[in-house]
Motif scaffolding. Structure first.
Motif, short mmCIF file in Angstrom:
data_model
loop_
_atom_site.label_atom_id
_atom_site.label_comp_id
_atom_site.label_asym_id
_atom_site.label_seq_id
_atom_site.Cartn_x
_atom_site.Cartn_y
_atom_site.Cartn_z
N LYS A 118 0.81 -1.21 0.00
CA LYS A 118 0.00 0.00 0.00
C LYS A 118 0.85 1.25 0.00
CE LYS A 118 -3.39 0.41 2.87
NZ LYS A 118 -4.25 0.29 4.06
N LEU A 119 0.52 2.17 -0.89
CA LEU A 119 1.02 3.54 -0.87
C LEU A 119 2.53 3.66 -1.08
CD1 LEU A 119 -1.21 4.92 2.01
CD2 LEU A 119 -1.51 5.22 -0.44
N SER A 141 4.15 0.10 5.67
CA SER A 141 4.23 -0.68 4.43
C SER A 141 5.67 -0.61 3.98
CB SER A 141 3.32 -0.10 3.34
OG SER A 141 1.97 -0.34 3.62
N THR A 187 2.88 -5.28 4.93
CA THR A 187 2.27 -4.15 5.62
C THR A 187 1.94 -4.65 7.02
OG1 THR A 187 1.32 -3.22 3.60
CG2 THR A 187 0.33 -2.55 5.67
N ASP A 212 -0.45 -5.52 -11.07
CA ASP A 212 -0.65 -4.72 -9.86
C ASP A 212 -1.24 -3.36 -10.16
OD1 ASP A 212 2.43 -2.96 -9.39
OD2 ASP A 212 1.78 -4.08 -11.16
N ILE A 236 0.85 7.95 -5.81
CA ILE A 236 0.23 6.63 -5.69
C ILE A 236 -1.14 6.83 -5.08
CG2 ILE A 236 0.43 4.33 -4.68
CD1 ILE A 236 3.49 4.94 -4.51
N HIS A 267 -4.37 5.14 -3.71
CA HIS A 267 -4.96 3.88 -3.26
C HIS A 267 -6.48 4.00 -3.21
CE1 HIS A 267 -5.21 0.05 -1.24
NE2 HIS A 267 -5.95 0.58 -0.30
N SER A 268 -6.93 5.20 -2.81
CA SER A 268 -8.37 5.44 -2.77
C SER A 268 -8.55 6.95 -2.79
CB SER A 268 -8.99 4.84 -1.52
OG SER A 268 -8.58 5.57 -0.37
N GLU A 305 -6.75 7.85 0.44
CA GLU A 305 -5.40 7.33 0.72
C GLU A 305 -4.54 7.48 -0.51
OE1 GLU A 305 -6.21 3.27 2.46
OE2 GLU A 305 -4.85 4.09 3.97
N ASN A 306 -3.61 8.39 -0.44
CA ASN A 306 -2.65 8.53 -1.53
C ASN A 306 -1.34 9.06 -0.97
OD1 ASN A 306 -2.73 11.59 -1.61
ND2 ASN A 306 -4.85 11.12 -2.04
N ASN A 366 -10.09 -2.36 -7.34
CA ASN A 366 -10.43 -1.80 -6.03
C ASN A 366 -11.65 -0.91 -6.11
OD1 ASN A 366 -8.25 -2.98 -4.74
ND2 ASN A 366 -6.89 -1.40 -5.50
N ASP A 404 -11.74 4.47 4.77
CA ASP A 404 -10.57 5.21 4.26
C ASP A 404 -10.58 6.65 4.75
OD1 ASP A 404 -10.42 3.56 0.99
OD2 ASP A 404 -9.67 2.98 2.97
#
Lengths: 359, 289
Positions: free
Chosen positions: A32-33, A158, A198, A286, A338, A340-341, A344-345, B29, B39
Motif C-alpha cells: 500500500k502507498l 508498508s 504491511t 498490480d 500513488i 490507493h483510494s 489514501e494517496n 479496487n 478510508d
C-alpha cells in the motif's frame, strides 16, 4: 507472409491471451502507498530508469543497452559499460542501518515516524557488453527499498526491501523472410532476497518474525518481437514478454507475475538528431487503473547528451546522461503519486545519480 | 489457405487485445461506501483530526462490530486525541518485551532493613512495609523509566484512554501488536492514577493507614493484572511468552502477598490500623513530609 512467421505470430498472440488470463486470475496485492519496485525493468542507466518498462518499446541510445531483445537485431554497437547508480536516500538508509546495528533504533524509528511520504531508494551496479545483435551482462547487486509509516497513534508500516543479483544474456534476429520483422530472446538468472509486508509497528515488536527475508532464485526467458512499419522514420510496433519463469526455487509465492509490454514508437528526424517517441501499454497485474497502463516516453540525443522523459497518469520522469571520454555521468528525477483510494494517496520523488565507464 | 491462417492470426490477436482491455478496464479496487468511510476515517487519523475520525468511524463500528481493523483505528483515534501516541512508547515497548530476559534481576532487590529489631511486632511491621516497598520497587523496575511513559493530561484525556481500552476489549481475538497496544494504554492510565489517586507513591508516608494502604494496593493490583496478562499474551514467541508469564506472575504474586500482609494490620488490632514509619523512611534515605 511465410508460414513460420504466421505460426510464430499466432503463437505469440495465443501466449499473450494466456498471460492476460493468468494475470487476471492472479491478482498480486501490491504494497500500500509505496511504489511496487518488483515490477521495475532492471536497468541502472538513468534514461532506462526514467522510462521504466517503456524502455522495452524503443531503441536505447548509444550509452545504454536496449531493453527489448528483438530491437538488438538491427543495432550496430560494440560497447562495454560499467555503471553505478544511487540516490540520496541510500545514505539515509545506511545511517539507519548503522544505528540499528549499534542497538540504537529509537532515534531512527522516531525520525521515520515523522515522514508522511514514502521513502524510496534504488541503487544498482552493473556491467554489460554488447556486440551488435547480442549482449551479456552481470548485476552484482541491485538494492531497492520503499516504505511508508502511517498513523502515528498506532503506526502502520508498508515496506518493500529487495536485494538482487543477476546474470543476463540477450540476442536479436531479423527474419530472413521479412526483414521488417525481428524477434529476440532475453534470459536472466536472478537471485532475489526480499521482504514485503504491511504491518503495525507493535505487531513487529510483539513478533519480530513478521519481518523475515525470503529468497527466490529464478530463470526467466523473455521473448520479444518487433515489426518495422517504416524504416526511414524507425516506426516500430513492439511486444515483449517479461518475467516468464521457467525455473523458480525458494519462496512459495512468485515475486512477480509475467508481464506483456506493447509499444508503438517512431523516431523521425528532428533538429540534428532523431526524436524517439513511444506509446507503451503494460499488462502489469498490480495496476488497477486502466489509464495508468499507458505511458508516453521520448528520447533525444543532444550531441553527447542523451535525454529522456516519460509520463503516465500519476508519474513523471526526466533524465539525461553524457559521456566524457570513457566516463559516463547521469542524472534523473522521478515523481510519482500513488492513489490507493479517494482518501489514501502518497507522493514520492527522488533524484538518481549514475557514474560509470564505457568503452 | 495462407490467407486463412493470417486472418486467424489477426483474429486471435484482436481477441487477445480485447481481452486485455476488458479485464484491465475493471478496476480491482472498486470502493463501496463502507470502504470509503473507513478510508476517510484512516485519513482523518493520519492527519491528526482525531475528533473527526471518531465521528466518522464510531457509527461505522456500531454496524460492523466484527471489523477488527476499524476497531483498532478508532481506538488509536481516541488515544491520539488523548495525546498518547505510540511514538512515546518506542523504547519502553522494546524493554517490556525483552524484560523476560531480566526476570531474575527484578527480584534481587532490597534486603531487610530492620534485621536488628528484636520486637516481634516491629519485625512483622518491617516485613510488611518491606514487602510493600519491595513490590513498589519491583513495579518501578519493571516499568523502567516511569517518567517516559506518555499519559493523559486531564480528565477528558482519561475518558478517551478509557474509551480506547474499552474498544480494544471488545474483540477477544486480538493478538500481538493489538494486545501490546492495549497493555500500553492501560499502563498510561495506571500512571495517571498513580500520579493522582495512589498518593502513597508521591510522598514518603510517615504515618501509614493500613486500611487505605490495602485499598490502594488492591486498586493497583486490579489495574496491573490485566496489563500483565496482555503483555504476556502479546508475545508471539512461545519461549519468550513463557519466560514473561513467569516473571509477571511473580510480580503479581508479590503484590498479592503484600496485600495479604497489610490485611493483618488493617482492622486495628495490633497497631490500631496505623503506624509511624519515620525510622524506616530515614533509613532508606527518604524524608517525611
Amino acid at each position: 507472409m511465410p508460414v513460420i512467421m504466421r505460426t510464430l505470430f499466432l503463437a505469440f498472440s495465443i501466449l499473450t491471451s494466456l498471460v492476460s488470463l493468468v494475470a487476471a486470475a492472479q491478482s498480486t496485492a501490491a504494497p500500500k502507498l509505496i511504489p511496487n519496485l518488483f515490477y521495475d525493468y532492471p536497468s541502472s542507466d538513468v534514461n532506462n530508469l526514467v522510462l521504466g518498462r517503456t524502455c522495452t518499446t524503443v531503441h536505447a541510445g548509444p550509452l545504454a543497452l536496449t531493453c527489448n531483445p528483438a530491437l538488438l537485431a538491427d543495432e550496430e554497437k560494440k560497447t562495454l559499460r560499467v555503471n553505478f547508480s544511487l540516490d540520496p536516500n541510500f545514505f539515509k538508509l545506511m545511517d539507519a542501518r548503522q544505528s540499528i546495528n549499534n542497538s540504537e533504533p529509537e532515534p531512527v524509528i522516531n525520525e521515520w515516524l515523522k515522514y508522511k511520504e514514502p521513502l524510496v531508494s534504488q541503487s544498482t551496479s552493473e556491467i554489460w557488453f554488447q556486440n551488435n545483435w547480442w549482449a551479456v551482462g552481470v548485476t552484482p547487486v541491485r538494492f531497492e527499498y520503499a516504505s511508508i509509516v502511517r498513523n502515528p497513534s498506532y503506526p502502520e508500516i508498508s515496506a518493500l526491501l529487495l536485494k538482487e543479483s543477476e546474470v543476463m544474456g540477450k540476442a536479436g534476429f531479423t527474419s530472413k523472410e521479412n526483414s521488417n520483422f525481428s524477434f529476440g530472446l532475453q534470459t536472466r538468472y536472478v537471485t532475489t532476497d526480499y521482504v514485503q509486508n504491511t504491518f503495525s509497528l507493535l505487531d513487529v515488536i510483539a513478533n519480530p518474525s513478521l519481518v523475515e527475508f525470503q529468497q527466490q532464485k529464478a530463470l526467466y526467458l523473455e521473448p520479444g518481437a518487433a515489426y518495422h512499419l517504416n524504416k526511414e522514420t524507425e516506426t516500430i510496433v513492439t511486444a515483449m514478454l517479461s518475467n516468464l519463469a521457467v525455473y523458480r526455487s525458494g519462496s512459495a509465492q512468485p515475486v512477480t507475475g509475467s508481464i506483456v509490454d506493447l509499444g508503438f514508437s517512431t523516431a523521425p528526424a528532428f533538429a540534428k538528431g532523431r526524436l524517439k517517441t513511444t506509446t507503451h501499454f503494460t499488462t502489469r497485474e498490480d495496476i488497477s487503473n486502466f489509464s495508468e497502463r499507458w505511458r508516453i516516453g521520448a528520447l533525444y540525443d543532444f550531441g553527447p547528451v542523451q535525454s529522456s522523459v516519460d509520463t503516465t497518469l500519476h508519474y513523471f520522469g526526466i533524465g539525461a546522461n553524457t559521456r566524457v571520454d570513457s566516463l559516463t555521468l547521469g542524472l534523473a528525477y522521478r515523481y510519482q503519486e500513488i492513489v490507493h483510494s479517494d482518501w489514501e494517496n502518497s507522493q514520492w520523488s527522488t533524484w538518481s545519480f549514475e557514474m560509470g565507464l564505457i568503452f | 489457405m495462407k490467407n486463412n491462417l493470417l486472418k486467424n492470426s489477426l483474429l486471435v490477436l484482436a481477441l487477445s487485445l480485447s481481452l486485455l482491455a476488458l479485464q484491465t478496464s475493471c478496476t480491482k479496487n472498486k470502493e463501496s461506501n463502507d470502504q470509503q468511510t473507513v478510508d476517510l476515517g484512516k485519513h482523518l487519523v493520519e492527519e491528526g483530526q482525531y475528533s473527526e475520525a471518531i465521528l466518522v468511524l464510531s457509527p461505522y463500528l456500531q454496524n460492523h462490530q466484527d471489523d477488527r481493523e476499524v476497531r483498532l483505528v478508532l481506538a488509536s483515534a481516541y488515544a491520539g486525541r488523548a495525546e498518547v501516541l505510540v511514538v512515546g512508547y518506542i523504547d519502553f515497548a522494546r524493554e517490556l518485551v525483552r524484560s523476560a530476559h531480566d526476570a531474575d534481576r527484578i527480584f534481587n532487590n532490597r534486603q531487610n532493613y530492620f534485621s536488628n529489631l528484636d520486637d516481634k511486632l516491629s519485625r512483622d511491621l518491617t516485613t510488611t512495609i518491606d514487602a510493600v516497598y519491595k513490590t513498589l520497587w519491583k513495579l518501578n523496575d519493571f516499568i523502567g523509566a516511569f517518567e517516559k511513559i506518555p499519559t493523559a493530561k486531564n480528565s477528558d484525556a482519561v475518558q478517551d484512554l478509557t474509551s480506547a481500552i474499552y474498544l480494544l476489549s471488545g474483540d477477544s481475538n486480538y493478538v500481538g501488536g493489538a494486545l501490546l497496544y492495549r497493555a500500553l494504554l492501560r499502563i498510561s492510565l495506571l500512571k495517571y492514577h498513580i500520579n493522582t489517586k495512589y498518593y502513597f507513591t508521591q510522598t514518603q508516608p510517615c504515618v501509614v493507614d493500613f486500611q487505605i494502604l490495602k485499598h490502594q494496593l488492591t486498586g493497583i493490583h486490579d489495574e496491573i493484572s490485566p496489563i500483565l496478562k496482555d503483555l504476556a499474551d502479546a508475545t508471539i514467541d512461545s519461549k519468550q511468552r513463557s519466560d514473561l508469564t513467569e516473571a509477571l506472575s511473580k510480580l503479581d504474586t508479590s503484590l498479592f502477598d503484600s496485600i495479604n500482609l497489610v490485611s493483618q494490620f488493617e482492622q486495628g488490632g495490633r497497631v490500631n490500623g496505623r503506624v509511624n514509619v519515620s525510622d524506616f523512611v530515614r533509613k532508606i534515605g527518604g524524608k517525611c513530609q
